[in-house]
Enzyme design. Sequence first.
Site, PDB file in Angstrom:
ATOM      1  N   HIS A 173       0.870  -1.370  -0.008  1.00 62.88           N
ATOM      2  CA  HIS A 173      -0.051  -0.011   0.001  1.00 62.88           C
ATOM      3  C   HIS A 173       0.817   1.233   0.002  1.00 62.88           C
ATOM      4  O   HIS A 173       1.761   1.576   0.929  1.00 62.88           O
ATOM      5  CB  HIS A 173      -1.145  -0.025   1.157  1.00 62.88           C
ATOM      6  CG  HIS A 173      -1.772   1.164   1.366  1.00 62.88           C
ATOM      7  ND1 HIS A 173      -3.082   1.138   0.586  1.00 62.88           N
ATOM      8  CD2 HIS A 173      -1.774   2.570   1.885  1.00 62.88           C
ATOM      9  CE1 HIS A 173      -3.532   2.212   0.602  1.00 62.88           C
ATOM     10  NE2 HIS A 173      -2.996   3.192   1.442  1.00 62.88           N
ATOM     11  N   CYS A 174       0.679   2.130  -0.948  1.00 63.62           N
ATOM     12  CA  CYS A 174       1.417   3.165  -1.203  1.00 63.62           C
ATOM     13  C   CYS A 174       0.778   4.622  -0.770  1.00 63.62           C
ATOM     14  O   CYS A 174      -0.210   4.884  -1.198  1.00 63.62           O
ATOM     15  CB  CYS A 174       1.964   3.410  -2.631  1.00 63.62           C
ATOM     16  SG  CYS A 174       3.229   4.694  -2.892  1.00 63.62           S
ATOM     17  N   VAL A 175       1.386   5.143   0.412  1.00 60.74           N
ATOM     18  CA  VAL A 175       0.689   6.563   0.842  1.00 60.74           C
ATOM     19  C   VAL A 175       0.863   7.614  -0.353  1.00 60.74           C
ATOM     20  O   VAL A 175      -0.225   8.551  -0.386  1.00 60.74           O
ATOM     21  CB  VAL A 175       1.251   6.868   1.982  1.00 60.74           C
ATOM     22  CG1 VAL A 175       2.454   7.088   2.025  1.00 60.74           C
ATOM     23  CG2 VAL A 175       0.422   8.049   2.724  1.00 60.74           C
TER      24      VAL A 175
END
Length: 345
Positions: A173-175
Site C-alpha cells: 500500500h503506497c501512501v
Amino acid sequence: MSSIAIMDDITDEAMQVAETAARLTFGTKLKRVPKVIFGKITLPVISVVAIVAFIFGATIDVLGKWKLTEGSDDESVTSTFHWSLQTHQNVLTVLTTLGMSMYLCCVYRDPGSVPVGYGPDHESVHSHSVGAHLVERKRKGGSRFCKKCVRHKPPRAHHCRQCNKCVLRMDHHCVWVNNCIGHRNYKSFFLFLLYITCACWHASYLLAWHVWSIGDSSTSPVGVAEIFSLTLCVPLTISLSVLFAWHCYLVSNNKTTIEHYEGVRSSSLLEGHLAPLHSTPKNDNPYSLGLRANLREILGPRIVCWLLPGCSIHGDGLVFANVGEYGKWRAAKTKKQDELTLLGE
C-alpha cells in the site's frame, strides 16, 4: 484540533459542494463524479504533483533562458551535449507527461478485488495427480481465507488494512498514491518509476549544468528557484533510482514486496521430483519462471509493448503461472508448434 482533522473537514465540505454542483449541472447520473475524482486526492498526492510540476517548470524556465541567449558566446548554451535545446525540452516533456499519466493510473485504477463468490478449485486442492495446481497455504497449513472480507483469497492476494479489502497480487500500500499497488495497476507503477526517474535524471543534469556554468557569472546570477529545484531534484532522483532498481529486481524474479519479505507458503501436490526451470541453486519462489518469462508475466506477452504505457498485468489476477504448471504449458506449446510444422510440410 489536529491538522489532520482540519484537513478531513475541509475535504468533506469541498466534496459536498462539488457533489451539489455536479448534481445541479449534470443531473443525478454524474453526481458521483466529483467523489471519484477528488476522493483520491490527499496531501501526499498533492505533494507529488506539486514537486514534479515545480521541478519541471524550473527546468523548462532554464531552457527558456538558454534560448534567449542562443547564438551568443555563452558556453552554457553552446555546450548542450549533442542535443538542441528544443530536443531537451521535448524529451523532458514527453517523459514527464508519460510519468504523470502512469501516476494518475496508479491513483485512480482499482488494484484488483476478489470477485464475489470466488472459491478455490476443489479438485485442485484435493488432487494428487501430476500437473495439479500449486496451492498457497497459511502458516499453519490451512487454506487462505480472509475473516474480514469473509471470502477465500486467491494466490498472491492479501488483505489491506488501509483499503479494507483483499487486493489481487498485492505488492504494497503506497501512501504517495493513496492506493494499493496490485495486479491491475502494478505495471503503471513500474512504468511511472521508469519514466519519472529518467525525467529526474534529465532535469538534474540540465539544472546542474546551468548552475555550474553560470554560478560565477555576475551578469546572469542563478535564481533561488533554480537552486531550490536542484537541491530538491538530486535527492529525489537518487531515491527514485534506488526504488526503481528494487522493483526491477522484483520484476526479474516475479516477486511482490510482500512475497520477498514473507515468502510463499505453498504445496505443489505433485508426485515425484520436479526440476526447476531456471538455473538457480535454490528454487524458493514458485512463480519465478526465468528472466524472460517473468518479464512477460509482468510487462505483457509482446516485447515491443513492454515499455509502452499500460496499467494492468497480463491475466485475471486469480491464477498465475508457476513452476509446476509452466513446464506442462511449455510442453503443450512445443507439441502444438510441432503439429503445425508437420501440417505445413
